[in-house]
Design an enzyme around this catalytic site. Structure first.
Site, PDB file in Angstrom:
ATOM      1  NE  ARG A 108      -3.758  -2.175  -0.300  1.00  0.00           N
ATOM      2  CZ  ARG A 108      -3.475  -3.267  -1.010  1.00  0.00           C
ATOM      3  NH1 ARG A 108      -2.339  -3.357  -1.683  1.00  0.00           N
ATOM      4  NH2 ARG A 108      -4.326  -4.253  -1.085  1.00  0.00           N
ATOM      5  CB  SER A 136      -9.698  -0.939   2.887  1.00  0.00           C
ATOM      6  OG  SER A 136     -10.259  -2.028   2.197  1.00  0.00           O
ATOM      7  CD  GLU A 166      -5.873   0.200   2.156  1.00  0.00           C
ATOM      8  OE1 GLU A 166      -6.463   0.069   1.066  1.00  0.00           O
ATOM      9  OE2 GLU A 166      -5.576  -0.769   2.892  1.00  0.00           O
TER      10      GLU A 166
END
Length: 303
Positions: A175, A224, A294
């Site tokens: 990520r 998310s 995130e």
């Protein structure tokens, strides 16, 4: 107090005190001191070369995976316009490659590939947002990440100079991609392969069906909220501490998938951020594990 900005002459569009909530999936957030939509890459480069260096710059994609605080954003907020949405074929002796503008929606790339019998990028249909944003965070879903399909990337630095990076230069990790200094991604070359329309269509339909069944895609959410940890999915930890469905103000943990925070209609950005921080505190207190956001949180904190 916001710094007075001397704006360069451009061919794109400026708007002052622009309401940013209309551009985000959460539908919350304050105003941008200056909002700028460049006409094209040349316009963006000229802007960067001539903007005083101490002015803060924030780049928006599609407004997914983003929480803008209620007090808004100082400096200049940039959103890439239509000239950054092109998809073209690239000649290459070793791969099937398409060139994609950084402002292109992931969904549109998946649709283009279906139309042209190109496989390997089906996972993009399950990732809200733009190609540029996906590169910046190495977005992923359904067993693939951007690092698996990026061949090269074009970007402008803070002085408006153009750079080309191969995938290995971007230091992709879970990520995130790690690059030195400020960069605005403008274009990427993505690797794909020849496949049948039937095969591609089946993969797309499977991903879309799973999303509809497991994610609150029809609600105001940014995707998310937290990164998964090495040993646990974020939703497992949130569920473990009993916060599925928990609310603060107009913000709620989704009952369908508890790693999704939703705006029930009257949430503020503070409601959403406070709910997320409550989750992080409870998970740490009960498990010793620190959940990392995130969702990208930008803007001025409330005093």
């Amino acid at each position: 107090m916001s710094t007075v900005i001397s704006l360069p002459k451009i061919n794109g569009e400026y708007r002052k005190n622009f309401k940013l909530s209309q551009l985000t999936w959460f539908k919350v957030g304050g105003i941008s001191q200056v909002f700028y939509k460049p006409k094209d890459e040349e316009d963006l480069s000229c802007f960067l070369k001539n903007l005083q260096f101490d002015i803060q710059i924030t780049v928006l994609g599609a407004g997914s995976n983003l929480l803008i605080r209620d007090n808004g954003i100082d400096g200049v907020t940039i959103k890439l316009g239509r000239s950054f949405n092109e998809i073209n074929f690239v000649k290459n002796n070793h791969y099937n490659i398409i060139s994609v503008g950084a402002g292109t929606l992931n969904y549109d790339v998946a649709k283009f590939c279906l139309q042209h019998n190109l496989g390997g990028l089906e996972f993009l249909v399950g990732i809200p947002g733009t190609i540029g944003g996906g590169i910046a965070m190495n977005a992923g879903a359904y067993g693939q990440e951007f690092k698996d399909v990026v061949y090269s990337v074009e970007a402008l630095d803070r002085l408006g100079n153009k750079h080309i990076f191969l995938s290995k230069d971007l230091n992709f990790e879970y990520r995130q991609c790690i690059v030195n200094g400020f960069l605005i991604f403008t274009k990427t070359n993505l690797i794909c392969y020849n496949d049948s329309k039937t095969s591609i269509s089946q993969k797309l339909q499977k991903i879309q069906t799973v999303r509809k069944l497991t994610q609150p895609i029809n609600q105001k959410t940014a995707g998310s909220a937290f990164r998964n940890t090495n040993n646990y999915k974020a939703w497992q930890l949130i569920d473990k501490v009993g916060l599925r469905g928990h609310s603060i103000g107009g913000a709620q943990v989704s009952n369908l998938h508890c790693n999704f925070l939703i705006n029930n209609g009257n949430a503020t950005a503070s409601d959403i951020e406070n709910l997320g921080e409550l989750i992080r505190k409870n998970v740490f207190d009960h498990t010793g594990i620190t959940l990392e956001w995130e969702i990208k949180i930008v803007g001025k904190k409330s005093l």
